[in-house]
Design a protein around this motif. Sequence first.
Motif, PDB file in Angstrom:
ATOM      1  N   PHE A  29      -4.512   2.837  -0.426  1.00 51.30           N
ATOM      2  CA  PHE A  29      -5.018   1.817  -1.100  1.00 51.30           C
ATOM      3  C   PHE A  29      -4.724   1.829  -2.660  1.00 51.30           C
ATOM      4  O   PHE A  29      -4.452   1.044  -3.294  1.00 51.30           O
ATOM      5  CB  PHE A  29      -6.299   1.388  -0.982  1.00 51.30           C
ATOM      6  N   TRP A  30      -4.651   2.980  -3.017  1.00 49.26           N
ATOM      7  CA  TRP A  30      -4.748   3.345  -4.653  1.00 49.26           C
ATOM      8  C   TRP A  30      -3.380   3.380  -5.095  1.00 49.26           C
ATOM      9  O   TRP A  30      -2.394   4.241  -5.062  1.00 49.26           O
ATOM     10  CB  TRP A  30      -5.580   4.522  -4.848  1.00 49.26           C
TER      11      TRP A  30
ATOM     12  N   TYR B 180      -8.972  -9.593   5.411  1.00 50.91           N
ATOM     13  CA  TYR B 180     -10.350  -8.770   4.947  1.00 50.91           C
ATOM     14  C   TYR B 180     -11.291  -8.894   5.807  1.00 50.91           C
ATOM     15  O   TYR B 180     -11.886  -9.762   6.701  1.00 50.91           O
ATOM     16  CB  TYR B 180     -10.672  -9.961   3.887  1.00 50.91           C
TER      17      TYR B 180
ATOM     18  N   TYR C  15      -2.436  -9.138   5.847  1.00 48.81           N
ATOM     19  CA  TYR C  15      -3.684  -8.515   5.753  1.00 48.81           C
ATOM     20  C   TYR C  15      -4.720  -9.260   6.009  1.00 48.81           C
ATOM     21  O   TYR C  15      -4.434 -10.524   6.214  1.00 48.81           O
ATOM     22  CB  TYR C  15      -3.692  -7.917   4.410  1.00 48.81           C
TER      23      TYR C  15
ATOM     24  N   ARG D 252       0.918  -1.181  -0.076  1.00 47.20           N
ATOM     25  CA  ARG D 252       0.123   0.013  -0.188  1.00 47.20           C
ATOM     26  C   ARG D 252       0.963   1.231  -0.036  1.00 47.20           C
ATOM     27  O   ARG D 252       0.332   2.195   0.396  1.00 47.20           O
ATOM     28  CB  ARG D 252      -1.060   0.059   1.364  1.00 47.20           C
TER      29      ARG D 252
ATOM     30  N   GLU E 129      -9.780  -4.331  -6.325  1.00 43.28           N
ATOM     31  CA  GLU E 129      -9.131  -3.298  -5.114  1.00 43.28           C
ATOM     32  C   GLU E 129      -9.801  -3.773  -3.823  1.00 43.28           C
ATOM     33  O   GLU E 129     -10.930  -3.988  -3.639  1.00 43.28           O
ATOM     34  CB  GLU E 129      -9.432  -1.846  -5.495  1.00 43.28           C
ATOM     35  N   ASN E 130      -8.873  -3.466  -2.985  1.00 44.89           N
ATOM     36  CA  ASN E 130      -9.422  -3.512  -1.648  1.00 44.89           C
ATOM     37  C   ASN E 130     -10.026  -4.956  -1.203  1.00 44.89           C
ATOM     38  O   ASN E 130     -11.143  -5.133  -0.728  1.00 44.89           O
ATOM     39  CB  ASN E 130     -10.550  -2.454  -1.254  1.00 44.89           C
ATOM     40  N   ASN E 131      -9.382  -6.070  -1.745  1.00 45.05           N
ATOM     41  CA  ASN E 131      -9.986  -7.322  -1.427  1.00 45.05           C
ATOM     42  C   ASN E 131      -8.903  -8.258  -1.315  1.00 45.05           C
ATOM     43  O   ASN E 131      -9.067  -9.444  -0.828  1.00 45.05           O
ATOM     44  CB  ASN E 131     -10.808  -7.809  -2.975  1.00 45.05           C
TER      45      ASN E 131
ATOM     46  N   HIS F 159      -5.523  -5.034   0.491  1.00 45.34           N
ATOM     47  CA  HIS F 159      -4.811  -4.309  -0.628  1.00 45.34           C
ATOM     48  C   HIS F 159      -5.527  -4.737  -2.059  1.00 45.34           C
ATOM     49  O   HIS F 159      -6.295  -5.650  -2.168  1.00 45.34           O
ATOM     50  CB  HIS F 159      -3.024  -4.563  -0.352  1.00 45.34           C
TER      51      HIS F 159
ATOM     52  N   SER G 216      -7.981  -4.920   6.648  1.00 40.81           N
ATOM     53  CA  SER G 216      -6.847  -4.272   6.205  1.00 40.81           C
ATOM     54  C   SER G 216      -6.625  -5.017   4.966  1.00 40.81           C
ATOM     55  O   SER G 216      -6.214  -6.410   5.034  1.00 40.81           O
ATOM     56  CB  SER G 216      -5.668  -4.645   7.347  1.00 40.81           C
TER      57      SER G 216
END
Lengths: 254, 642
Positions: free
Chosen positions: B69-70, B313, B311, B59, B490-492, B318, B316
């Motif tokens: 995240f992006w 889910y 991480y 991240r 994303e974010n998964n 990425h 947290s």
Amino acid sequence: MKKRLYYLAFGLVAIVASSCSKLDNYPAPSNIITGETVDAGTGNTVQTEIGGRGTRVKLLETSYSANPTPYYFQSMQDGTFNNTKIFAATYNASVEGPFVPLVQTDSTGKVTSDQSQNITIKGTNTVTHLNFKVEPFLRVDWVGQPVFNADSTVTVQFKITRGTTNPGYQQDITNINLYVSNTKYDGDNNYDPRYSNLVSYSGTDGTSLIGQTITMTTTGGALPQQDVYFRIGARINAGLDEYNYSTPVSVKYP
Amino acid sequence: MKRYIYIVLTILTVFGSACRKVNVAPQNIIQDPDIFSSAPGIQAYMARLYSELPIEDFRYSPARGLNFFWIISPTPATTGEALSRDQTNAMQENFGGWNWDIWGGSYTVIHDCDYFIETLPKYAGSFSKDQVNAWLGEAYFVRGMTYFALVKRFGGVPIVNKTLDYTVGSSTDALKIPRSSEKAVWDQVASDFDFAIANLPAVNADYGDGSRANKYVAAAFKSRAMLYAGTIAKYNTITLFDGSQNQLCGIPASAAAGYFQAAVDAAKMLDGVYSLYLKGWSATDKTAQYQNFVNLFSDASSPESIFVREYNYPNSVHGYDAYNVPRQLIGPNGYSSEVNPTLNFVEMFDGVPKNANGTIQNLDANGHYLLFNNTMDLFANAEPRLRASVILPGDVFKGESIEIRRGIYTGSAAGGISPLLPAGSKSQYPTANLVQSANAGQTAFTLPDGSSMNPAGASGIFTGDQTCAISGFSVRKWLDPNLATSQVLENNETQTWIEMRYAEVLLNRAEAEYELGTSNSANITDAYNIINQIRSRAGAIPLASAGVMTIDTIRKERRKELAFENKTYWDLRRWRIFDKEQNGTIYRVLMPFYSSQAGKYFFDARTDERNDVYTYDPRWYYEQIPGGAISKSPNLIQNPGY
């Protein structure tokens, strides 16, 4: 209902307008600093790059604090500078750029030489002229005029010499570059890869070219039919590795 | 009257009872005893410290900072390892655009460590002595890591090893702590790590999986930090002093050897505790070597992983795969191909046919393109580590051949095909005799034999949009081959980031040994043995002798081994060669074409078609101290050139 809206609108206007009435109680700065950074050896101004990687003027407002946060403004590329919004105060003024620093320190941080200038600016609209004599790391001078070749490329010739004999600034030359642009604001910050290649040197290869006439030709075929300016930049590995430049020159498309 | 007395009595009772409790701690605020007297409380405190630990993980990007995240201007696209459509030039870290303030945020972490270090001993009675020491060791470890993150960016920074108290209305002068010398901060990093090494157990009692520090984790990071300090002392040329002759930027060269030795000593502590991942490795099987290197990044029981960030889910997460899968495996969010390795990077590896000057050999002796039946033929002998790091055109990923093709060349192939452009040209390809595609919606071209073929590959290269392998390659490292395309979001993702692995510790040691060594000394032999361990695991050809090694051999090995792990950025900085490599530089790409006349593929090596120029400003070796920090504490002296 409509009447009430008008009252509301009127009230808002009154409030908004009244909030405009507090003027800044301090007059705007109006004093002017002009001047130039001059090559102590030749008397010419020291050519530099526009933007953050060229010469800049450093002002320390010593009348405010013994250890003030510096105020910087950028020099123009021809080595002159001009700032029309300077407060009346006492300043310590110097310039930073591709030349031997005005304030030099040894390897332990002890100041060994200090050629900065202390100036006092009083009143309003006063003009203070500053002239800094410096020793540029390198001097880049044209030899003759750029020549248009038959294939519409351009060949330039120039000479590079050292501008200082200070033993701390005799590092090897790392780059000698030709820059091509359609404006005179030509330099490493807006290098156009289509028309010239940058040349890096390792070891003493670049240094051995000092004093010789160097020839460079544009790349990428015929230059476009428009105004075109040429400038040479060269640097040694000292300080922040800023470039010394030749003057920009233009040639008419035949 | 009697009634009057009752009233007075009632009032007295009410008010009197109300006076009893005056010093009650607020019930809605968590107090020190709630945290420091129980193991779960300490756990919660640690969770915060570790979550804010400034490491450059999945991240991180220089454009948007830590814990964001992006990731669309990825770190490798700033170092020359790769090209990305969203990154078109050299850059310094863009602190103004960061969500997390590197200056204020780091000092918050340091404060939290200092507070922990000051407060935990008051509650030591609740725990065993070993527990207390271990937790203190972790706080010192986190503080050392945070100073490390500051000093590698800014040089000397204020050292604040106690919590600062401010009473409203009092002078703030005592809080305006000036910068210490750069050397003092590196020494602070070393001493924090030393405390951690001395007090932490061999296995973290709370989490033994590498997500929290143990003594070897601290030693590994000490080797990284000391190597960093040593190279600054040796190679840095930018200096800055304050009025008291503290050297805020730069370290005296005389200190270099001491730091290099400290790096070697710290690295040697890990001998026999961790090892290179060799679970599926075979000395004779290149495919096994490739698969072994791939698995190294996903095997939770790898003996090579020293310190990791995990991480979970949905707390947290990425999106590494979502941003980086090849175009033909694009996920539902519509991202792909953000990291496209450059030809400059690929040319560092063995097993790729090369010209005498080290560039890839794509022409025959007559100056015509070499022709291949398949795009992978050029890479038939490529080093397994290269295949595990980079998806080469035509290689298989997720059961699909990743098709990368710039276009179809329809010109004559009789007598050989001459280069489409003169050598070194930065022009666009001539469109005569070239069928190409602007985007992924392609119109098939009919080949002379009647069959049809899309002009570009399914993963590019497209001329109109850059959502494709713009360099001719796509990144392989870290990608999860088992992640279903519907989950490439994303974010998964929760794949573990390996921040420190044993290969880096070995490379730290090899580099420090080489910097210390004179020819044929024991240091050089040690460096040589390490480089060959790394090379043989990678499937590369071992070096013939220690004598052929130069410092560049060691640096190149490091760049290949740790590519796309956000390490090269810092290496190029500390070696002070960023500005030499990125000096009006346009990175090289390799464009595969299909010749319809020959029925074969050829490759054109050229500079990036976008003509994106990379120039690294030497000022950036010391980042600009945020203006807000200087406004609050005018004693902070800005770094040179800003």
